[in-house]
Write a protein that holds these residues in place. Structure first.
Motif, mmCIF file in Angstrom:
data_model
loop_
_atom_site.group_PDB
_atom_site.id
_atom_site.type_symbol
_atom_site.label_atom_id
_atom_site.label_comp_id
_atom_site.label_asym_id
_atom_site.label_seq_id
_atom_site.Cartn_x
_atom_site.Cartn_y
_atom_site.Cartn_z
ATOM 1 N N UNK A 72 0.821 -1.269 -0.065
ATOM 2 C CA UNK A 72 -0.107 0.005 0.056
ATOM 3 C C UNK A 72 0.911 1.202 0.049
ATOM 4 N N UNK A 73 1.997 1.139 0.754
ATOM 5 C CA UNK A 73 2.971 2.334 0.573
ATOM 6 C C UNK A 73 3.850 2.488 -0.559
ATOM 7 N N UNK A 74 3.798 1.346 -1.576
ATOM 8 C CA UNK A 74 4.717 1.157 -2.585
ATOM 9 C C UNK A 74 6.146 0.922 -2.530
ATOM 10 N N UNK A 75 6.275 0.027 -1.144
ATOM 11 C CA UNK A 75 7.701 -0.185 -0.702
ATOM 12 C C UNK A 75 7.651 -1.816 -0.487
ATOM 13 N N UNK A 76 8.856 -2.216 -0.068
ATOM 14 C CA UNK A 76 9.386 -3.416 0.128
ATOM 15 C C UNK A 76 9.148 -3.782 1.450
ATOM 16 N N UNK A 77 9.044 -4.936 2.215
ATOM 17 C CA UNK A 77 8.744 -5.490 3.476
ATOM 18 C C UNK A 77 10.207 -5.260 3.933
ATOM 19 N N UNK A 78 10.209 -4.398 5.271
ATOM 20 C CA UNK A 78 11.749 -4.047 5.863
ATOM 21 C C UNK A 78 11.923 -2.478 5.783
ATOM 22 N N UNK A 79 10.980 -1.794 4.889
ATOM 23 C CA UNK A 79 11.368 -0.658 4.781
ATOM 24 C C UNK A 79 10.539 0.254 5.808
ATOM 25 N N UNK A 80 9.365 0.984 5.844
ATOM 26 C CA UNK A 80 8.491 1.525 6.727
ATOM 27 C C UNK A 80 7.646 0.470 7.493
ATOM 28 N N UNK A 81 7.438 -0.685 6.702
ATOM 29 C CA UNK A 81 6.838 -1.885 7.426
ATOM 30 C C UNK A 81 7.616 -3.048 7.298
ATOM 31 N N UNK A 82 7.810 -3.687 8.583
ATOM 32 C CA UNK A 82 8.429 -4.869 8.663
ATOM 33 C C UNK A 82 7.880 -6.087 9.617
ATOM 34 N N UNK A 83 8.578 -7.072 9.825
ATOM 35 C CA UNK A 83 7.849 -7.954 10.549
ATOM 36 C C UNK A 83 9.062 -8.676 11.579
ATOM 37 N N UNK A 84 8.752 -9.294 12.609
ATOM 38 C CA UNK A 84 9.716 -10.072 13.273
ATOM 39 C C UNK A 84 8.794 -11.437 13.882
ATOM 40 N N UNK A 85 9.100 -12.445 13.538
ATOM 41 C CA UNK A 85 8.550 -13.651 13.816
ATOM 42 C C UNK A 85 9.446 -14.696 14.174
ATOM 43 N N UNK A 86 9.256 -15.639 14.907
ATOM 44 C CA UNK A 86 10.134 -16.950 15.197
ATOM 45 C C UNK A 86 10.939 -17.308 13.853
ATOM 46 N N UNK A 101 4.806 -11.427 16.564
ATOM 47 C CA UNK A 101 4.254 -12.596 17.072
ATOM 48 C C UNK A 101 4.767 -13.323 18.242
ATOM 49 N N UNK A 102 4.204 -14.173 18.634
ATOM 50 C CA UNK A 102 4.658 -14.946 19.661
ATOM 51 C C UNK A 102 5.414 -14.416 20.907
ATOM 52 N N UNK A 103 6.615 -14.760 21.149
ATOM 53 C CA UNK A 103 7.276 -14.186 22.397
ATOM 54 C C UNK A 103 8.007 -13.037 22.113
ATOM 55 N N UNK A 104 7.827 -12.572 20.965
ATOM 56 C CA UNK A 104 8.895 -11.289 20.298
ATOM 57 C C UNK A 104 8.310 -10.000 21.389
ATOM 58 N N UNK A 105 7.217 -9.885 21.578
ATOM 59 C CA UNK A 105 6.732 -8.632 22.302
ATOM 60 C C UNK A 105 7.305 -8.884 23.790
ATOM 61 N N UNK A 106 7.206 -9.957 24.413
ATOM 62 C CA UNK A 106 7.749 -10.343 25.437
ATOM 63 C C UNK A 106 9.178 -10.024 25.809
ATOM 64 N N UNK A 107 10.069 -10.487 24.791
ATOM 65 C CA UNK A 107 11.169 -10.189 24.722
ATOM 66 C C UNK A 107 11.703 -8.681 24.352
ATOM 67 N N UNK A 108 11.221 -7.925 23.879
ATOM 68 C CA UNK A 108 10.936 -6.439 23.872
ATOM 69 C C UNK A 108 11.091 -6.038 24.990
ATOM 70 N N UNK A 109 9.855 -6.386 25.817
ATOM 71 C CA UNK A 109 9.644 -5.862 26.985
ATOM 72 C C UNK A 109 10.552 -6.146 28.233
ATOM 73 N N UNK A 110 11.208 -7.283 28.145
ATOM 74 C CA UNK A 110 12.403 -7.692 29.048
ATOM 75 C C UNK A 110 13.574 -6.779 28.727
ATOM 76 N N UNK A 111 13.939 -6.734 27.358
ATOM 77 C CA UNK A 111 15.052 -5.749 27.214
ATOM 78 C C UNK A 111 14.729 -4.377 27.563
ATOM 79 N N UNK A 112 13.758 -3.993 27.220
ATOM 80 C CA UNK A 112 13.374 -2.491 27.647
ATOM 81 C C UNK A 112 12.029 -2.309 28.132
#
Length: 816
Positions: A72-86, A101-112
């Protein structure tokens, strides 16, 4: 850009989030919330310099949503929009929307914990009540309350009880988008389905392809059913131009993308999917949904500490989500493979995973966060106490927590790995033992569904299949990723026979000892058995990696053997050494043994050479208490003495209580001093029970005993008759009637306080009368008794006046 129903709600949502920190958005399937909302919030002033993080319950949906927004933004994944999954991430320095997805948010919270780089956390499809989603929301709420008041939280769902969530979020506003969908005709079975679901599904697919237009999306409970339906369709033959595409979480990304991509011109597609396709995912071209009505979910039993997958009926919300997939792009058809009368019995919502899952990962994350009691956080549903306590016990056993729940340094290392604590424990043990490669392979195999569809439960065969490239490429890729984490080469291959040892570190509670006939005793005390004959069943010890908790013996699905020497070497500090000095009922003697136990398993037992005198005495007393006083050498004299003392105790409280119950309770007082050096029933026969009982009396009581409770009474005939004290309320004197002639009153004992109960006997010592009033007997009953006795014993002396008659122990007095 195509207009979507959610667009009408976006201005109100933006306004709410400008003035409030939290909001709830309820949007029907197909409204566009997953891909429109993050883009609509990008330019909000409160988001300046911050990221949007959106939690998706499923990996495929996360990648698909990120790809759609990027287009929708005319970009590739990893520019404005990206993802992190297992096992997969595409983000860059310019990324402002991260779909995770999954525990990624938990890891982010534990780190920061303050999430300093994040402006808003969006929880999508929250109605699925994923464990990580519930945990993430609880942690975000505490972070918002204590560290980042300006942090925004948005909860989105298609089917959600919004009021409870809004209350949890501090009475947050609720925004509703009705969505847009085309009509879907729902068809039910005429009667309840019978037999295997796979055959019914295959027949329904065949019929739908012939009668309807467009692609088919078929919902099945798991990968096994998908494989079997796929095989049935091959046998049936669907004709040219029909492509069957499996869709489940174990597939590689390319295979998943192919399943959801539009069909080629002139081609029809049959997508065989698990519940992965229920939400946040559009399978292009679908006009027909076939719903088996089943889903597979993990179930954890706090009673056993075991998890297993269980196939259950879908909820009403899930069934409606699935039906909605047929009306996303055009009118559609939904085949529900259950009878319409069954439909009303579906549960409204699926049970939140927090009630059914293994809570060990959650308990570890809370400990890292600094929380020992879940009640310290705000939850939509608080973790069940029993399951949480079970999780804490496991973490203590793994060394991740102290007994009081405090996090250990080892626990922090386990949490950093990002695997279930059991598997993380195995990885660290493998690294320490230079078996890291094997540990990584086992972790990859156990993290996914069973890699082999064969009856053998031997996990070593799965490792060999992985090394030969005969398992799903996804599992191989994950094993290699873990090897890179441990700085190991992908081709490192340690001895497969060490699999059981490594499993023992992951599942210390499931080390099992053979009991015979394919049955095992687990360290935790539960029984386990193979469902069918297995070569593994001949090993003395094994570790069960996967089993259920049904019945007396859980069924073992996956296991590997371990040697007793390995158990002793690596778990020696957990082996308990028992000095067992106890009474053996079979030999009627004290038996002394030394036992080595690992939990419920008895590893070794040898005779104990020199038990202490105190240990032997305690065991002997326990044996007497258990089996009763009949172990002691009672004689008629000692029994009568016991009864005489009991008689006096009954009438005078200052006399000792020598009842069976009292003697058992006071064994250490009256008997123990006389038992030193004894250890068997045979040696107990040396005891003198009369002496032991007399020792319980004072000097004065011994003197009084013969006066107050004599052993015998001399009757008028001169005979000394034994007194029976069995009935403490009414001692008995059994005497022939003729020997009492001349005795006018009933004899008394206990200083004249207790009348003896007289059992008056015939010359043949048969009872003829019982009385406690001899005078009355002589006056009234004697003459009737006399008539009877005279008839039966005519040679005996039966006077008319018993008061003046001569007593005799013979037939007649001398001279008569």
């Amino acid at each position: 850009m195509v207009t979507l129903p959610i667009d009408t709600v976006l201005p109100a949502l933006s306004e709410s989030l400008r003035t409030r920190q939290n909001a709830v958005l309820v949007a029907a399937p197909g409204a566009g919330k997953t891909t429109r909302v993050p883009l609509a919030l990008l330019d909000e002033p409160w988001l300046l310099g911050k990221k949007i993080v959106m939690l998706e319950p499923r990996r495929l949906a996360a990648r698909s949503a990120a790809a759609y927004m990027a287009r929708q933004l005319g970009e590739s994944v990893g520019e404005t929009v990206g993802y992190r999954v297992r096992m997969d991430a595409r983000v860059g320095p310019k990324t402002r929307i991260e779909v995770i997805t999954e525990g990624v948010l938990t890891r982010m919270l534990q780190d920061d914990p303050a999430l300093e780089e994040v402006g808003i956390v969006i929880f999508d499809e929250f109605h699925e009540r994923n464990l990580h989603g519930d945990l993430g929301l609880a942690l975000c709420l505490q972070s918002q309350g204590l560290l980042r008041e300006e942090l925004r939280i948005l909860v989105m769902s298609a089917t959600l009880e919004a009021g409870a969530v809004a209350k949890l979020l501090g009475e947050a506003p609720i925004l509703i988008s009705e969505g847009r969908s085309f009509p879907v005709e729902t068809r039910y079975l005429s009667r309840r389905a019978e037999g295997r679901i796979e055959q019914l599904v295959a027949r329904t697919i065949k019929a739908a392809l012939a009668q309807e237009e467009g692609d088919l999306l078929v919902f099945l409970p798991g990968t096994g059913e998908i494989r079997r339906v796929e095989a049935s369709l091959r046998e049936m033959g669907l004709g040219a131009g029909v492509r069957v595409a499996p869709l489940h979480g174990s597939l590689l990304r390319e295979e998943q993308d192919a399943a959801i991509a539009p069909s080629a011109a002139g081609e029809r597609k049959v997508v065989l999917a698990t519940s992965i396709a229920e939400t946040s995912l559009t399978v292009e071209g679908v006009r027909v949904v076939i719903d088996s009505g089943l889903m597979r979910v993990p179930r954890f039993s706090p009673r056993t500490g075991m998890s297993h997958l269980q196939t259950i009926a879908v909820s009403r919300a899930s069934a409606d989500q699935r039906r909605g997939r047929a009306g996303r792009v055009a009118p559609g058809i939904c085949y529900r493979l259950w009878a319409e009368q069954e439909d009303a019995r579906l549960a409204a919502q699926s049970t939140p995973e927090i009630y059914e899952a293994d809570l060990a990962p959650l308990a570890l994350e809370l400990a890292v966060w600094g929380v020992r009691d879940p009640a310290e956080l705000d939850w939509l549903d608080t973790p069940p106490r029993a399951a949480f306590a079970q999780a804490r016990e496991l973490l203590v056993q793994l060394g991740a927590l102290e007994a009081d729940g405090a996090l250990t340094a080892h626990g922090k290392r386990l949490a950093a790995i990002g695997l279930h604590p059991r598997l993380a424990q195995m990885m660290l043990a493998g690294e320490r033992l230079q078996l890291g490669g094997l540990a990584c392979e086992l972790a990859a195999l156990l993290s996914e569904r069973d890699a082999l569809s064969e009856p053998s439960a031997d996990l070593r065969l799965r490792v060999e299949a992985l090394r030969a490239g005969q398992v799903d490429r996804r599992i191989i890729a994950e094993a290699n990723r873990w090897k890179r984490t441990l700085s190991l080469a992908p081709d490192v291959r340690e001895e497969v026979d060490c699999s059981g040892l490594l499993l023992a570190f992951a599942f210390p509670d499931r080390i099992a000892q053979r009991r015979g006939n394919g049955r095992y005793l687990l360290r935790n005390g539960r029984g386990a058995a193979f469902a069918q004959e297995q070569p593994l069943a001949f090993h003395s010890y094994l570790v069960a990696a996967e089993l259920d908790d049904r019945g007396t013996d859980s069924r073992i699905f996956l296991a590997a053997p371990v040697e007793e020497g390995q158990i002793i070497e690596h778990f020696g500090e957990q082996i308990e050494v028992e000095r067992l000095v106890e009474w053996d009922r079979s030999s009627k003697a004290v038996r002394a043994r030394k036992r080595e136990r690992l939990g419920a398993m008895l590893l070794k037992e040898v005779p104990l050479a020199s038990p202490s005198a105190e240990e032997t005495l305690d065991a002997l007393l326990s044996g007497i208490a258990e089996e009763g006083l009949d172990l002691l050498p009672w004689t008629k004299a000692s029994r009568q003495l016991q009864q005489r003392i009991a008689f006096l105790h009954h009438h005078r409280a200052d006399w000792p209580d020598v009842s069976h119950k009292a003697l058992i309770e006071t064994l250490p007082d009256w008997l123990a001093p006389h038992l030193y050096g004894m250890k068997s029933r045979e040696e107990l026969q040396r005891l003198q029970m009369v002496t032991l009982l007399e020792a319980m009396l004072s000097w004065e009581q011994r003197q009084e005993l013969e006066r107050a409770a004599p052993t015998h009474l001399t009757v008028p005939s001169g005979s000394r008759i034994l007194i029976d004290y069995a009935d403490v309320e009414a001692p008995v004197l059994a005497v022939r009637l003729q020997e009492l002639f001349g005795l006018r009153e009933t004899p008394h004992i206990a200083g004249g306080k207790v009348a003896l109960t007289l059992h008056l006997l015939s010359p043949a010592h048969r009872p003829v009368q019982v009385t406690r009033d001899l005078a009355s007997f002589w006056q009234h009953a004697y003459f009737e008794v006399k008539k009877d006795l005279k008839g039966r014993y005519p040679k005996h002396y039966w006077p008319d006046d018993p008061h003046s008659a001569l007593p005799t122990h013979r037939a007649k007095p001398r001279g008569k």
